[in-house]
Design a protein around this motif. Structure first.
Motif, PDB file in Angstrom:
ATOM      1  N   THR A   1     -10.378  -4.833  -1.627  1.00  0.00           N
ATOM      2  CA  THR A   1      -9.440  -4.206  -0.703  1.00  0.00           C
ATOM      3  C   THR A   1      -8.511  -3.244  -1.449  1.00  0.00           C
ATOM      4  N   GLU A   2      -7.907  -2.372  -0.682  1.00  0.00           N
ATOM      5  CA  GLU A   2      -6.958  -1.420  -1.259  1.00  0.00           C
ATOM      6  C   GLU A   2      -5.754  -2.148  -1.852  1.00  0.00           C
ATOM      7  N   GLU A   3      -5.363  -3.243  -1.213  1.00  0.00           N
ATOM      8  CA  GLU A   3      -4.219  -4.015  -1.703  1.00  0.00           C
ATOM      9  C   GLU A   3      -4.503  -4.595  -3.081  1.00  0.00           C
ATOM     10  N   GLU A   4      -5.727  -5.121  -3.268  1.00  0.00           N
ATOM     11  CA  GLU A   4      -6.100  -5.694  -4.564  1.00  0.00           C
ATOM     12  C   GLU A   4      -6.121  -4.622  -5.649  1.00  0.00           C
ATOM     13  N   ALA A   5      -6.672  -3.478  -5.304  1.00  0.00           N
ATOM     14  CA  ALA A   5      -6.748  -2.379  -6.266  1.00  0.00           C
ATOM     15  C   ALA A   5      -5.356  -1.871  -6.635  1.00  0.00           C
ATOM     16  N   THR A   6      -4.490  -1.757  -5.636  1.00  0.00           N
ATOM     17  CA  THR A   6      -3.129  -1.268  -5.874  1.00  0.00           C
ATOM     18  C   THR A   6      -2.366  -2.214  -6.790  1.00  0.00           C
ATOM     19  N   GLU A   7      -2.481  -3.500  -6.523  1.00  0.00           N
ATOM     20  CA  GLU A   7      -1.784  -4.499  -7.339  1.00  0.00           C
ATOM     21  C   GLU A   7      -2.246  -4.426  -8.794  1.00  0.00           C
ATOM     22  N   ARG A   8      -3.553  -4.274  -8.980  1.00  0.00           N
ATOM     23  CA  ARG A   8      -4.111  -4.204 -10.336  1.00  0.00           C
ATOM     24  C   ARG A   8      -3.621  -2.944 -11.051  1.00  0.00           C
TER      25      ARG A   8
END
Length: 206
Positions: free
Chosen positions: A154-161
């Protein structure tokens, strides 16, 4: 690595390809992608056969990428859909739902690269539009969203990373990263490295 050429396009008889590929685009693509000048010209002919107006819409792009990106377990290729969404978000600046040949070749090259460092270097340079050798936090987030989306994250996972890595690398707190800092930091992140080695951006084991 995917073996691809312009012959993947369906040839249409009677189509007039009046547009020539600008030498500046040919030189740039030769320098910044894995394709040879002759191969780029071949791709361009096929591109114009399928897209005479010089623009490729999302449906045609999806058709192309279904053949070169991993399919999900259900066979529907949702990760490929996410990749296309990210791709068009970056390239389709005028919002007309299409991309030009140069943008298409950049995307194609990105999906065919196998070396993690090369993928990261390519992504960095794509976002370093002014050639300053630096990218900002928001640009790094976009890079991660593109790379992660092809694997279905998800975009959220990528952003957090992305935010985590960026903050750990931005030692002087100026909000920018130089290319070598970006590459070194990303390659030191085991989760991201595993993602890239697994084929990351549309690849697969070589």
């Amino acid at each position: 690595m995917s073996k691809m050429s312009g012959k993947r396009f369906k040839k249409k008889t009677g189509t007039k390809s009046a547009k020539n590929l600008p030498k500046t685009d040919l030189d740039w693509l030769s320098k910044n992608t894995h394709f040879s000048p002759a191969n780029i010209v071949e791709w361009h002919k096929g591109f114009l056969d399928d897209c005479p107006d010089g623009r490729m819409n999302r449906d045609k792009m999806k058709e192309m990428f279904n053949a070169i990106t991993p399919q999900d377990a259900d066979g529907e290729g949702k990760s490929g859909e996410q990749f296309l969404d990210q791709l068009f978000r970056i390239f389709d600046k005028d919002g007309d739902g299409s991309i030009d040949f140069k943008e298409f070749m950049i995307a194609t090259d990105m999906t065919s690269r196998g070396d993690p460092e090369e993928k990261l270097r390519w992504a960095f340079r794509m976002y370093d539009k002014d050639g300053s050798g630096e990218i900002e936090m928001g640009e790094m987030v976009e890079i991660f969203c593109l790379m992660y989306s092809i694997q279905g994250y998800t975009e959220e996972e990528a952003t957090e990373r992305a935010e985590k890595i960026f903050k750990s690398l931005d030692n002087n707190g100026d909000g920018t990263l130089e290319e070598e800092e970006f590459i070194k930091g990303c390659l030191a992140d085991e989760e991201l490295l595993e993602l890239l080695n697994a084929g990351g951006i549309g690849g697969g084991s070589q």
